[in-house]
Design a protein around this motif. Structure first.
Motif, mmCIF file in Angstrom:
data_model
loop_
_atom_site.group_PDB
_atom_site.id
_atom_site.type_symbol
_atom_site.label_atom_id
_atom_site.label_comp_id
_atom_site.label_asym_id
_atom_site.label_seq_id
_atom_site.Cartn_x
_atom_site.Cartn_y
_atom_site.Cartn_z
ATOM 1 N N MET A 58 1.156 -0.968 0.220
ATOM 2 C CA MET A 58 -0.114 0.037 -0.049
ATOM 3 C C MET A 58 0.848 1.280 -0.063
ATOM 4 O O MET A 58 0.667 2.385 -0.700
ATOM 5 N N PHE A 59 1.562 1.817 0.235
ATOM 6 C CA PHE A 59 2.812 2.605 0.948
ATOM 7 C C PHE A 59 3.563 2.641 -0.655
ATOM 8 O O PHE A 59 4.203 3.606 -1.110
ATOM 9 N N ARG A 60 4.490 1.677 -0.948
ATOM 10 C CA ARG A 60 4.977 1.286 -2.157
ATOM 11 C C ARG A 60 4.187 2.148 -3.191
ATOM 12 O O ARG A 60 4.235 2.844 -4.505
ATOM 13 N N ARG A 61 2.456 1.328 -3.599
ATOM 14 C CA ARG A 61 1.659 2.341 -4.644
ATOM 15 C C ARG A 61 1.547 3.942 -4.187
ATOM 16 O O ARG A 61 1.432 4.749 -4.905
ATOM 17 N N THR A 62 1.654 4.200 -3.221
ATOM 18 C CA THR A 62 1.260 5.570 -2.227
ATOM 19 C C THR A 62 2.311 6.685 -3.193
ATOM 20 O O THR A 62 2.510 7.463 -3.143
ATOM 21 N N PHE A 63 3.583 6.218 -2.564
ATOM 22 C CA PHE A 63 5.079 6.525 -3.118
ATOM 23 C C PHE A 63 5.277 6.674 -4.495
ATOM 24 O O PHE A 63 5.247 7.700 -5.196
#
Length: 120
Positions: free
Chosen positions: A1-6
């Motif tokens: 999730m954080f990778r996609r947001t980043f």
């Protein structure tokens, strides 16, 4: 999730940066902007040439005065010839007032018209 947001936020930031750069470059390439840039460059070049010409004229005058002093010393002349005062042009000083064609100082007011089209 954080990778996609980043990566999403990184892509948005890169897109905004690229769009800003492209729009700025497009504004610089408009005809008005190019004309203003060329005019500014021409003015800068003119000022630079004028400054160099003035500097050259001062150098010539300084070297001329120095050479004259050397020649006067070599020839044993104590002082150069006294030059007359600059002449003033009487025609310019006594010119009639151009704002009003006939006044006390303007006695040469033409009483006859010299307009060739007046009689036709």
């Amino acid at each position: 999730m954080f990778r996609r947001t980043f990566w999403f936020s990184t892509g948005v930031a890169a897109g905004v940066w690229a769009t800003t750069k492209v729009n700025r470059k497009l504004r610089q390439l408009t005809p008005e902007s190019l004309a203003a840039g060329a005019a500014n460059k021409a003015l800068e070049t003119g000022h630079r040439l004028k400054d160099r010409a003035v500097g050259f004229a001062h150098d010539v005058r300084d070297n001329m005065a120095r050479r004259e002093a050397e020649l006067e010393e070599a020839l044993g002349i104590e002082a150069g010839p006294e030059l007359p005062a600059p002449r003033r042009l009487a025609a310019i000083e006594n010119a009639p007032d151009a704002t009003y064609p006939y006044n006390a100082t303007n006695t040469t007011y033409p009483h006859n018209s010299y307009n060739r089209n007046e009689d036709h």
